[in-house]
Write a protein that holds these residues in place. Structure first.
Motif, PDB file in Angstrom:
ATOM      1  N   ASN A 384      -7.756 -11.104   7.740  1.00  0.00           N
ATOM      2  CA  ASN A 384      -8.738 -10.028   7.922  1.00  0.00           C
ATOM      3  C   ASN A 384      -9.164  -9.883   9.378  1.00  0.00           C
ATOM      4  O   ASN A 384      -9.305  -8.765   9.904  1.00  0.00           O
ATOM      5  N   LYS A 385      -9.394 -10.998  10.053  1.00  0.00           N
ATOM      6  CA  LYS A 385      -9.814 -10.939  11.448  1.00  0.00           C
ATOM      7  C   LYS A 385      -8.726 -10.337  12.338  1.00  0.00           C
ATOM      8  O   LYS A 385      -9.010  -9.545  13.248  1.00  0.00           O
ATOM      9  N   LEU A 386      -7.454 -10.730  12.103  1.00  0.00           N
ATOM     10  CA  LEU A 386      -6.365 -10.244  12.943  1.00  0.00           C
ATOM     11  C   LEU A 386      -6.053  -8.772  12.698  1.00  0.00           C
ATOM     12  O   LEU A 386      -5.650  -8.051  13.612  1.00  0.00           O
ATOM     13  N   SER A 391      -6.304  -2.066  12.107  1.00  0.00           N
ATOM     14  CA  SER A 391      -6.399  -1.223  10.913  1.00  0.00           C
ATOM     15  C   SER A 391      -7.410  -0.103  11.131  1.00  0.00           C
ATOM     16  O   SER A 391      -7.172   1.061  10.757  1.00  0.00           O
ATOM     17  N   ALA A 392      -8.523  -0.437  11.758  1.00  0.00           N
ATOM     18  CA  ALA A 392      -9.546   0.578  12.032  1.00  0.00           C
ATOM     19  C   ALA A 392      -9.013   1.652  12.973  1.00  0.00           C
ATOM     20  O   ALA A 392      -9.241   2.858  12.762  1.00  0.00           O
ATOM     21  N   GLU A 396      -8.377   5.746  12.186  1.00  0.00           N
ATOM     22  CA  GLU A 396      -8.890   6.812  13.056  1.00  0.00           C
ATOM     23  C   GLU A 396      -7.760   7.729  13.521  1.00  0.00           C
ATOM     24  O   GLU A 396      -7.918   8.946  13.588  1.00  0.00           O
ATOM     25  N   ALA A 397      -6.604   7.121  13.851  1.00  0.00           N
ATOM     26  CA  ALA A 397      -5.456   7.913  14.305  1.00  0.00           C
ATOM     27  C   ALA A 397      -4.950   8.832  13.210  1.00  0.00           C
ATOM     28  O   ALA A 397      -4.567   9.981  13.457  1.00  0.00           O
ATOM     29  N   ALA A 398      -4.943   8.329  11.958  1.00  0.00           N
ATOM     30  CA  ALA A 398      -4.473   9.142  10.834  1.00  0.00           C
ATOM     31  C   ALA A 398      -5.393  10.337  10.625  1.00  0.00           C
ATOM     32  O   ALA A 398      -4.943  11.464  10.384  1.00  0.00           O
ATOM     33  N   THR A 419       7.074   5.472   7.523  1.00  0.00           N
ATOM     34  CA  THR A 419       6.242   4.650   6.655  1.00  0.00           C
ATOM     35  C   THR A 419       4.813   5.201   6.590  1.00  0.00           C
ATOM     36  O   THR A 419       4.209   5.465   7.619  1.00  0.00           O
ATOM     37  N   GLU A 420       4.344   5.397   5.408  1.00  0.00           N
ATOM     38  CA  GLU A 420       2.993   5.911   5.252  1.00  0.00           C
ATOM     39  C   GLU A 420       1.979   4.783   5.375  1.00  0.00           C
ATOM     40  O   GLU A 420       2.184   3.699   4.824  1.00  0.00           O
ATOM     41  N   LEU A 421       0.924   5.076   6.100  1.00  0.00           N
ATOM     42  CA  LEU A 421      -0.139   4.076   6.273  1.00  0.00           C
ATOM     43  C   LEU A 421      -1.246   4.377   5.290  1.00  0.00           C
ATOM     44  O   LEU A 421      -1.796   5.480   5.262  1.00  0.00           O
ATOM     45  N   ARG A 422      -1.533   3.416   4.458  1.00  0.00           N
ATOM     46  CA  ARG A 422      -2.571   3.593   3.432  1.00  0.00           C
ATOM     47  C   ARG A 422      -3.794   2.800   3.804  1.00  0.00           C
ATOM     48  O   ARG A 422      -3.716   1.724   4.375  1.00  0.00           O
ATOM     49  N   GLU A 423      -4.942   3.347   3.451  1.00  0.00           N
ATOM     50  CA  GLU A 423      -6.178   2.612   3.692  1.00  0.00           C
ATOM     51  C   GLU A 423      -6.215   1.364   2.841  1.00  0.00           C
ATOM     52  O   GLU A 423      -5.693   1.325   1.720  1.00  0.00           O
ATOM     53  N   GLU A 424      -6.797   0.337   3.385  1.00  0.00           N
ATOM     54  CA  GLU A 424      -6.911  -0.911   2.644  1.00  0.00           C
ATOM     55  C   GLU A 424      -7.837  -0.731   1.449  1.00  0.00           C
ATOM     56  O   GLU A 424      -8.805  -0.010   1.516  1.00  0.00           O
TER      57      GLU A 424
END
Length: 424
Positions: A384-386, A391-392, A396-398, A419-424
């Motif tokens: 989570n820290k890395l 991820s944030a 924002e970019a998406a 590759t689609e980036l999905r929110e966690e």
């Protein structure tokens, strides 16, 4: 740290001024150290030949005027004396200029090979004086590689057109049959070596080599069927010479008007042809005013040289294209020196989180928590820290439609751009 090339050459300054700012090889080391001690000068290299004197320096911002002021002061010239004769190149232009110089594209004789050896000599002197750092050292190494490639990939050196060759050709025009001429060579350096080789091929009647160090004269004369004398013996042998070619490192003339007047009288007014290709000059310019003496200097050779350039012009265009590419490659390396490596920051950031989470997991074990629970805490918390910050930023970019960042992230993590980036 700006890179500057500053100097004057056969195109911008007369020989009378070039000889005033020439650096003696033996004194160059001390001059380099003096220049390096000037405020703001970080690195320094001095290139001094018969046709040019140039400084290559890296300076601190705001010290760009220091090298020019030092050059005039070092040679005890009046302030502003050099201003109208000097050229200056910065950054890209300085790199390009050095590449062109080393490949012979900026020489009086287009593509002449001797200049590369002179650049290498300048490099070795600067290294010995400890005035080079990584940027200039890398530039010189890159320069040598570029010059080698130009020689290999183009026909820039396909036809012999050196200053020494030009001097011999000029002598041949005056003395139609060199087989009947006695030639006196003054000096024993590379230029005189080349002249001796060309004259030997012409089968001159007699070849005399005079040099301050007799052993060097004997070595050169022995290889080309000549006769060696010491420089101090010139007055006794000068009258024998139909042709004189001089190129030494002397700071003062080795042939004076009086010496030549006596030689002409002893020759019963038979003419003498002289070529002085040294800077500073080896033959007193007043000799040119004597009857029966035909004196040519380094600048007088230009017209003869121009007649031989056509065959090299196409090769020169090819060389310029190679230089264009290599200038950008060196500058890209140079720019990288000023940019902090992001890998270093990334690793330091990850290691800080690792150490922090590991310490907490070890504390859990010390307080009796089960190993599986401590391991699960370690894995989840570190992940989570890395991933939190990247991820944030990707979310924002998406939302902003920043496809460049999304695609760069895909390449960074080894994923396809689709590759689609999905929110966690």
């Amino acid at each position: 740290m700006p890179l500057i090339a500053l100097g004057l050459n056969h195109l911008t300054a007369p020989v009378s001024l070039r000889e005033q700012v020439a650096f003696d090889a033996a004194a160059t080391g001390q001059a380099l150290r003096e220049l390096r001690r000037e405020e703001g000068v970080e690195e320094a290299l001095i290139l001094s030949t018969c046709n040019r004197t140039e400084l290559y320096v890296n300076v601190a911002a705001g010290a760009e005027a220091v090298p020019q002021a030092w050059l005039g002061r070092h040679h005890r010239l009046a302030p502003g004396r050099l201003d109208e004769y000097l050229y200056r190149h910065d950054e890209h232009a300085a790199v390009r200029h050095l590449f062109r110089v080393a490949t012979g594209l900026d020489s009086m004789v287009l593509g002449e090979p001797q200049i590369l050896g002179q650049v290498k000599d300048a490099y070795h002197r600067a290294r010995a004086a400890q005035t080079l750092g990584a940027p200039l050292d890398r530039l010189l190494q890159h320069t040598f590689a570029v010059a080698k490639r130009v020689r290999t990939d183009t026909r820039i050196g396909a036809h012999t057109v050196s200053v020494a060759f030009t001097a011999v050709r000029l002598a041949e025009q005056v003395f139609t049959d060199l087989k009947q001429a006695c030639v006196l060579l003054i000096g024993a350096g590379d230029t005189i070596e080349l002249a001796a080789r060309h004259l030997a091929e012409k089968h001159v009647r007699r070849l005399i080599v005079a040099n301050r160090t007799l052993e060097n004269a004997q070595d050169l004369a022995g290889r080309h069927g000549g006769y060696a004398i010491a420089l101090s013996d010139l007055p006794q042998h000068l009258a024998e010479a139909d042709i004189v070619i001089a190129s030494t490192a002397s700071r003062t003339p080795v042939l004076t008007r009086t010496m030549v007047e006596r030689a002409i009288a002893a020759r019963r007014r038979r003419p003498m042809f002289m070529v002085d290709i040294a800077v500073p000059r080896d033959i007193d310019p007043a000799v040119g005013a004597l009857d029966d003496v035909y004196l040519y200097g380094i600048d007088d050779l230009k017209q003869v040289i121009d007649d031989h350039l056509r065959s090299r012009e196409a090769a020169a265009r090819e060389a310029e294209a190679i230089i264009d590419l290599q200038v950008e490659r060196y500058m890209a390396w140079r720019r990288a020196l000023t940019v902090r490596n992001p890998v270093v920051d990334l690793r330091q950031h990850a290691e800080r989180h690792r150490d922090e989470v590991l310490a907490k997991a070890q504390a859990m074990l010390a307080h009796g928590k089960p190993p599986a629970e401590a391991l699960a805490f370690l894995a989840n918390t570190l992940t989570n820290k890395l991933l939190h910050q990247p991820s944030a930023r990707l979310r924002e970019a998406a939302l902003a439609g920043d496809l460049d960042l999304l695609h760069a992230a895909g390449r960074l993590y080894g994923q396809s751009e689709e590759t689609e980036l999905r929110e966690e």
